[in-house]
Design an enzyme around this catalytic site. Structure first.
Site, short mmCIF file in Angstrom:
data_model
loop_
_atom_site.label_atom_id
_atom_site.label_comp_id
_atom_site.label_asym_id
_atom_site.label_seq_id
_atom_site.Cartn_x
_atom_site.Cartn_y
_atom_site.Cartn_z
N GLU A 125 71.22 134.17 31.56
CA GLU A 125 70.80 134.12 30.15
C GLU A 125 69.40 134.71 30.04
O GLU A 125 68.54 134.42 30.86
CB GLU A 125 70.76 132.69 29.59
CG GLU A 125 72.10 132.05 29.35
CD GLU A 125 71.96 130.65 28.73
OE1 GLU A 125 70.93 130.39 28.06
OE2 GLU A 125 72.86 129.83 28.94
N GLU A 142 72.42 124.89 33.44
CA GLU A 142 71.09 124.33 33.26
C GLU A 142 71.03 122.81 33.46
O GLU A 142 70.82 122.04 32.52
CB GLU A 142 70.54 124.69 31.87
CG GLU A 142 70.37 126.18 31.67
CD GLU A 142 69.70 126.56 30.36
OE1 GLU A 142 69.36 127.74 30.20
OE2 GLU A 142 69.52 125.67 29.50
#
Length: 457
Positions: free
Chosen positions: A362, A164
């Site tokens: 995720e 991320e």
């Protein structure tokens, strides 16, 4: 009934600082999250990752849980300061030995490791030199990547450099609610650009060591939804939101460019860190792209300023409000499973055969259902969330999106960054006083989906 490919990978994910603990033993160096969490007022209740889930000592117990759940793969991250305490070339062999034990035990259990090199726990010594705002981080990260793949690449075949990068740059250096706590738009743009360069440098470094590995970025993405997408202020905000969260990295990796609206709006704040050849190199071929998805963003006319804890509207100078409609999760996030289908189909339509395989690296939800009198954790809301989002993945696959796997977040309740231990994402409940693990109803539900390749979805 959902149809998943026969070789679909069913997994779960964690990260080093959130679960390992053992923060001061066996030579581990200090990370920016050690510093940040010990700074008064930065983390809820003054919580830290010093002990967390004590996974460093309990990894065999945790792998036994993974095996009981039937996981095909486990996504974890290496702690950079555990292996290189100061982020330089000086190794801490006890750190390498821990990951040897972890990886070997995973393989013995028949569980494929998916390794992330960086999940936010930067060595503090590197942050002292500017961290991700300093271009020198690119070489440091490449050197680290080389050393890790040299040691573990014989056993780990799938790698992601940075988890991320949007969070790394915008929450860490933009609005400062994550470590290192910097609040500066120029710094965030510099960090964002350097994550692109570091991904390229890491990928090249790893492939120079081993040609048989697979590598790709992991990007957190979201759609933005406006009350009136044609109203000028909201339309502009939609474009900015999509550009800085989604297109910045996708355009860099797939097109070798950054969204024009960011260059037009913020000019020198972004262009000052771009050197000739930077973006041309960004189109290095990725074997896959990991997508982390939780919720879509909502944009409304301003009601006097954005009011969510994670809002960055003010940082971008957007006169909007981002309040999400209910019902909300414990994180204050809306439930938008159809957005996951939309994203996955979007990239398939936009890039066609040029798009590499996709993994949901995720996806999960925070709800705080505790242990009942019967000793179990009944978390039907989490089951409903997973059911709807896995159905959304199946819908995308049916429309041609090349999704090859799904990693539930998270295997266990853990340290949820600035929110400490208040938010529980796990399919395994953790009593942080006793470290007792209890598989939740959602864990057993997920086990059944794995066993049937999602026939119950």
């Amino acid at each position: 009934m959902a149809n998943f490919p026969q070789e679909f990978i069913w997994g779960a994910a964690t990260s080093s600082y959130q679960i390992e603990g053992a923060a001061t033993i066996d030579g581990r160096g200090q990370s920016i999250w050690d510093t940040f969490s010990k700074t008064p007022g930065k983390v809820a209740n003054g919580d830290t990752g010093d002990v967390a889930n004590d996974h460093y000592h309990r990894y065999l117990e945790d792998i036994a849980l993974m095996k009981e759940l039937g996981l095909k793969s486990y996504r974890f991250s290496f702690a950079w300061p555990r292996m290189f305490p100061n982020g330089d070339g000086v190794r801490e062999e006890r750190g390498f030995a821990f990951y040897d034990r972890l990886i070997n035990a995973l393989l013995d259990a028949g569980i494929e490791p998916l390794a992330t090199l960086y999940h936010w726990d930067l060595p503090q010594a590197l942050e002292d030199k500017g961290g991700w705002t300093n271009r020198d981080i690119v070489k440091s990260f490449a050197d680290y990547s080389t050393a890790v793949v040299e040691h573990f690449g014989d056993r780990v075949k799938k790698w992601t450099p940075i988890n991320e990068p949007w969070v790394v740059s915008w929450l860490g250096y933009g609005i400062g609610i994550h470590a290192p706590g910097v609040k500066d738009r120029r710094a965030a743009f510099a960090a964002a650009h350097h994550t692109v360069l570091a991904h390229v440098a890491s990928t090249k470094a790893m492939r120079a060591v081993r040609s048989d590995i697979l590598t790709g970025p992991v990007l957190n993405q979201a759609n933005s939804i406006a009350d009136d997408p044609n109203e000028p202020i909201q339309k502009h905000a939609l474009d900015i939101a999509d550009a800085h969260q989604n297109r910045f990295w996708m355009d860099a990796f797939m097109k070798g460019s950054y969204p024009q609206i960011l260059l037009d709006e913020y000019g020198d704040e972004l262009t000052s860190v771009i050197k000739p050849g930077d973006l041309e190199s960004a189109t290095i071929k990725n074997d896959f792209i990991g997508i982390n998805y939780y919720f879509d963003n909502f944009i409304h006319p301003s009601l006097g300023g954005a009011n969510q804890w994670h809002s960055i509207a003010g940082l971008f100078g957007l006169d909007i409000d981002e309040t999400a409609p209910g019902p909300l999760t414990d994180m204050g996030w809306p439930l938008t499973p159809s957005g996951l289908t939309k994203l996955l189909v979007r990239w398939h339509k936009e890039y066609g055969s040029a798009l590499p395989d996709l993994y949901i690296t995720e996806n999960g939800v925070a709800y705080d259902e505790g242990i009942s009198e019967d000793g179990k954790c009944h978390d039907q809301r989490r089951i409903d969330y997973l059911q709807s989002h896995l159905s959304a993945v199946a819908d995308a696959i049916a429309q041609g999106s090349p999704v090859k796997g799904y990693y539930e977040w998270s295997l266990m309740d853990n340290f949820e960054w600035a929110l400490g231990y208040e938010k529980r994402f796990g399919i395994v409940h953790v009593d942080f006083e006793t470290q007792k693990r209890t598989i939740k109803d959602s864990g057993y539900w997920y086990r059944d989906q794995i066993a049937t390749n999602g026939k119950g979805i």
